[in-house]
Design a protein around this motif. Structure first.
Motif, PDB file in Angstrom:
ATOM      1  N   UNK A  79      10.193   8.790  -1.722  1.00  0.00           N
ATOM      2  CA  UNK A  79      11.184   9.824  -1.415  1.00  0.00           C
ATOM      3  C   UNK A  79      10.628  10.861  -0.458  1.00  0.00           C
ATOM      4  N   UNK A  80       9.302  10.923  -0.340  1.00  0.00           N
ATOM      5  CA  UNK A  80       8.716  11.927   0.540  1.00  0.00           C
ATOM      6  C   UNK A  80       8.385  11.341   1.914  1.00  0.00           C
ATOM      7  N   UNK A  81       8.504  12.183   2.915  1.00  0.00           N
ATOM      8  CA  UNK A  81       8.230  11.765   4.293  1.00  0.00           C
ATOM      9  C   UNK A  81       6.765  12.044   4.602  1.00  0.00           C
ATOM     10  N   UNK A  82       6.009  10.989   4.890  1.00  0.00           N
ATOM     11  CA  UNK A  82       4.603  11.154   5.252  1.00  0.00           C
ATOM     12  C   UNK A  82       4.484  11.457   6.733  1.00  0.00           C
ATOM     13  N   UNK A  88      14.032   8.420  11.503  1.00  0.00           N
ATOM     14  CA  UNK A  88      12.724   8.995  11.819  1.00  0.00           C
ATOM     15  C   UNK A  88      11.607   8.127  11.222  1.00  0.00           C
ATOM     16  N   UNK A  89      11.754   7.771   9.944  1.00  0.00           N
ATOM     17  CA  UNK A  89      10.718   6.970   9.271  1.00  0.00           C
ATOM     18  C   UNK A  89      10.618   5.591   9.906  1.00  0.00           C
ATOM     19  N   UNK A  90      11.761   4.987  10.228  1.00  0.00           N
ATOM     20  CA  UNK A  90      11.741   3.670  10.882  1.00  0.00           C
ATOM     21  C   UNK A  90      11.031   3.748  12.230  1.00  0.00           C
ATOM     22  N   UNK A 141       0.904  -1.146   0.000  1.00  0.00           N
ATOM     23  CA  UNK A 141       0.000   0.000   0.000  1.00  0.00           C
ATOM     24  C   UNK A 141       0.937   1.187   0.000  1.00  0.00           C
ATOM     25  N   UNK A 142       1.089   1.818  -1.171  1.00  0.00           N
ATOM     26  CA  UNK A 142       2.110   2.847  -1.323  1.00  0.00           C
ATOM     27  C   UNK A 142       2.057   3.836  -0.168  1.00  0.00           C
ATOM     28  N   UNK A 143       3.163   4.146   0.441  1.00  0.00           N
ATOM     29  CA  UNK A 143       4.560   3.869   0.153  1.00  0.00           C
ATOM     30  C   UNK A 143       5.155   2.700   0.954  1.00  0.00           C
ATOM     31  N   UNK A 144       4.306   1.852   1.547  1.00  0.00           N
ATOM     32  CA  UNK A 144       4.826   0.767   2.382  1.00  0.00           C
ATOM     33  C   UNK A 144       4.616  -0.570   1.688  1.00  0.00           C
ATOM     34  N   UNK A 164      -2.125   4.280   6.201  1.00  0.00           N
ATOM     35  CA  UNK A 164      -1.585   3.365   5.188  1.00  0.00           C
ATOM     36  C   UNK A 164      -1.254   2.001   5.816  1.00  0.00           C
ATOM     37  N   UNK A 165      -0.724   2.025   7.039  1.00  0.00           N
ATOM     38  CA  UNK A 165      -0.355   0.787   7.729  1.00  0.00           C
ATOM     39  C   UNK A 165      -1.595  -0.070   7.995  1.00  0.00           C
ATOM     40  N   UNK A 166      -2.681   0.562   8.435  1.00  0.00           N
ATOM     41  CA  UNK A 166      -3.930  -0.169   8.681  1.00  0.00           C
ATOM     42  C   UNK A 166      -4.432  -0.794   7.380  1.00  0.00           C
ATOM     43  N   UNK A 167      -4.417  -0.022   6.279  1.00  0.00           N
ATOM     44  CA  UNK A 167      -4.854  -0.538   4.980  1.00  0.00           C
ATOM     45  C   UNK A 167      -3.970  -1.707   4.537  1.00  0.00           C
TER      46      UNK A 167
END
Length: 129
Positions: free
Chosen positions: A101-104, A68-70, A31-34, A112-115
């Motif tokens: 490339x972009x930070x959400x 940060x993203x991790x 599920x973009x970006x994951x 997005x994680x739930x989806x």
């Protein structure tokens, strides 16, 4: 029964052998970006899911940004792993990979994680039937 929203050391995917096996034999849903790469594991473990997190150096040159993203991805996993509970008696090892490339923001990443987890559950239920 309610599950605790924790991410203990025993749930972290660290074995180099398991990670290599995951990328050679695993399947993925995204599920973009994951992207979630996962494989059923044979070896005995107490946890139903071992999870790793990865952010590419190609997209984020600065370690500060990758970390940060991790950190945000681990937190969204910790908060939403209850969505993954219908795993029956099977055990999985999985890796969350950030592919943009972009930070959400946290809220966007959380949605997005739930989806993604719902998509994973659907995939697992379809492959079992």
């Amino acid at each position: 029964m309610t599950t605790k929203n924790t991410y203990p050391k025993s749930e972290k995917l660290k074995s180099r052998k398991a990670i290599t096996e995951l990328f050679t034999e695993g399947k993925s849903v995204s599920k973009f970006p994951i992207r979630l790469v996962f494989a059923e594991t044979e070896y005995p473990q107490e946890e139903k899911m071992k999870m790793g997190v990865s952010v590419s150096k190609k997209f984020f040159k600065k370690a500060v940004d990758r970390n940060y993203i991790k950190r945000v991805m681990r937190e969204t996993y910790r908060l939403n792993k209850s969505v993954l509970q219908p795993l029956e008696d099977k055990r999985y090892s999985a890796m969350l990979i950030y592919q943009s490339k972009e930070i959400l923001s946290f809220t966007e990443l959380n949605a997005k994680m739930i989806q993604l987890f719902e998509k994973f559950n659907l995939y697992i239920s379809q492959s079992n039937s």
